[in-house]
Design an enzyme around this catalytic site. Sequence first.
Site: not given
Ligand code: TGC
Ligand code: FAD
Length: 392
Positions: A97, A140, A246, A371
């Site tokens: 998936r 990163e 995204c 995610e």
């Molecule tokens: P914040 O100040 O809240 O927002 C910055 C700007 O972004 C806008 N925004 C969004 N826009 C579209 N869609 C959303 N879901 C949005 N969420 C926020 C927001 O309105 C703002 O816009 P503007 O115009 O005011 O600048 O941002 P923050 O820096 O406080 O962070 C908020 C937080 C923690 C929720 C966000 O950074 C977050 O979601 N962090 C988690 C990171 C994450 O999910 N990483 C995933 C990486 S990819 C991955 O894991 C792929 S795994 C794939 C797989 O193998 O299936």
């Molecule tokens: P951290 O951000 O360091 O978090 C560590 C702990 O601290 C967590 O428990 C978290 O909940 C907690 N924490 C952090 N901030 C706060 C807060 N403000 N308040 C309370 N608790 C907090 N990323 C991509 O970009 N592309 C990909 O394709 C992708 N694929 C992935 C595939 C795998 C198998 C894995 C494991 C990860 C992948 N990721 C990818 C990365 C993934 O999105 C990150 O691992 C995730 O967003 C968490 O970041 P981190 O691991 O650095 O943990």
Amino acid sequence: MRTDQFQAPDYYNLDDLLTDEHKLIRDSAREWIKKEVSPIIEDYYERAEFPKQVIPGLAAIGGFGPYIPEEYGGPGLDQISYGLIMQELERCDSGLRSTSSVQSSLVMYPIYAYGNEEQRKKYLPKLATGEFIGSFGLTEPDHGSNPGGMLTNFKDMGDHYLLNGAKMWISNSPFCDIAVVWAKNEEGRIHGLIVERGMEGFSTPETHGKLSLRASATGELIFDNVKVPKENLLPNKSGLGAPLGCLDSARYGIAWGAIGAAMDCYDSALRYSKERIQFGKPIASFQLMQKKLAEMITEITKAQLLTFRLGQLKNAGTATTAQISMAKRNNVEMALNVAREARQIHGAMGITNEYSIMRHMANLESVVTYEGTHDIHLLITGMDITGIPAFK
Ligand code: TGC
Ligand code: FAD
């Protein structure tokens, strides 16, 4: 080789809410998985390798860009079809998936939504057939939950951009043909760039030693003075909201996918409990076993209903980030709990690769983190209901 005996639980007759097209799409995915993927998945999981030979089949069932319009090579399906495909893929393995989620929601979606017509025509048809595999570089080494702090950057050199930095934990990276990379320009504004394999200074080392999501390839994206042509910048959206947009789509798919993993664990546990005899009776006849099974199907059914409604909201274009977060968080936790209970029902057999339970459980430990972690999604809900962000 284990036979895939999966029978999908549907306690509240949700099938009645699906169209004939939904059922056809879901059943095609289910049959393809039973025939082509279930027989090989344990082996690839143990070898920690993605089974690349499934790529054409994944494309054929609509697993690459299900909702991308036909004019760009996608099948042009609705959001519930997309969800059902993700459910079936994760029913087999979260890594399968994952490959599909990344390609669909994190590579094809930004090119479709933020790219120009030339970029759409150049990349989307090849991504839809699996001729190209993509990856998505947001995370990163020092910026996971806080991607806005990213250090990867590019400079305008006149006739090209010069990209430097590194991304970590990137699904599909070791064999991707292209990567959608998020980087800051000289003013600190985040943009998406399409980086192609073969560009000088671009490398994708694999990350080894994962004890979860082993059938999905994960690695780094390293940019050492990579010259990126100017036409590879996604022009139609910038700022952190672009990559987060995204993630909304991918998190929605994960909400469905996690139900698939839970359904597989429940189905296996139900069958095992009726077959396994202890104290002269099937273990399913003991009240404690029935409590576990009854609670599992209750939680799966609640998640199915939540997610089907979310699918309707997605189809209407009104699903909010916070609604998607709630479903991703709830369903992954639900699936982890179901996997743990199913493991206990299988007794010692539950720790072996005769059953998919431990593989699902280990996979879900990645899904609960990527995610957006479980706690980040809680904070997104908290912010939505109070109006106060508690991230920093
Ligand atoms: P914040 O100040 O809240 O927002 C910055 C700007 O972004 C806008 N925004 C969004 N826009 C579209 N869609 C959303 N879901 C949005 N969420 C926020 C927001 O309105 C703002 O816009 P503007 O115009 O005011 O600048 O941002 P923050 O820096 O406080 O962070 C908020 C937080 C923690 C929720 C966000 O950074 C977050 O979601 N962090 C988690 C990171 C994450 O999910 N990483 C995933 C990486 S990819 C991955 O894991 C792929 S795994 C794939 C797989 O193998 O299936
Ligand atoms: P951290 O951000 O360091 O978090 C560590 C702990 O601290 C967590 O428990 C978290 O909940 C907690 N924490 C952090 N901030 C706060 C807060 N403000 N308040 C309370 N608790 C907090 N990323 C991509 O970009 N592309 C990909 O394709 C992708 N694929 C992935 C595939 C795998 C198998 C894995 C494991 C990860 C992948 N990721 C990818 C990365 C993934 O999105 C990150 O691992 C995730 O967003 C968490 O970041 P981190 O691991 O650095 O943990």
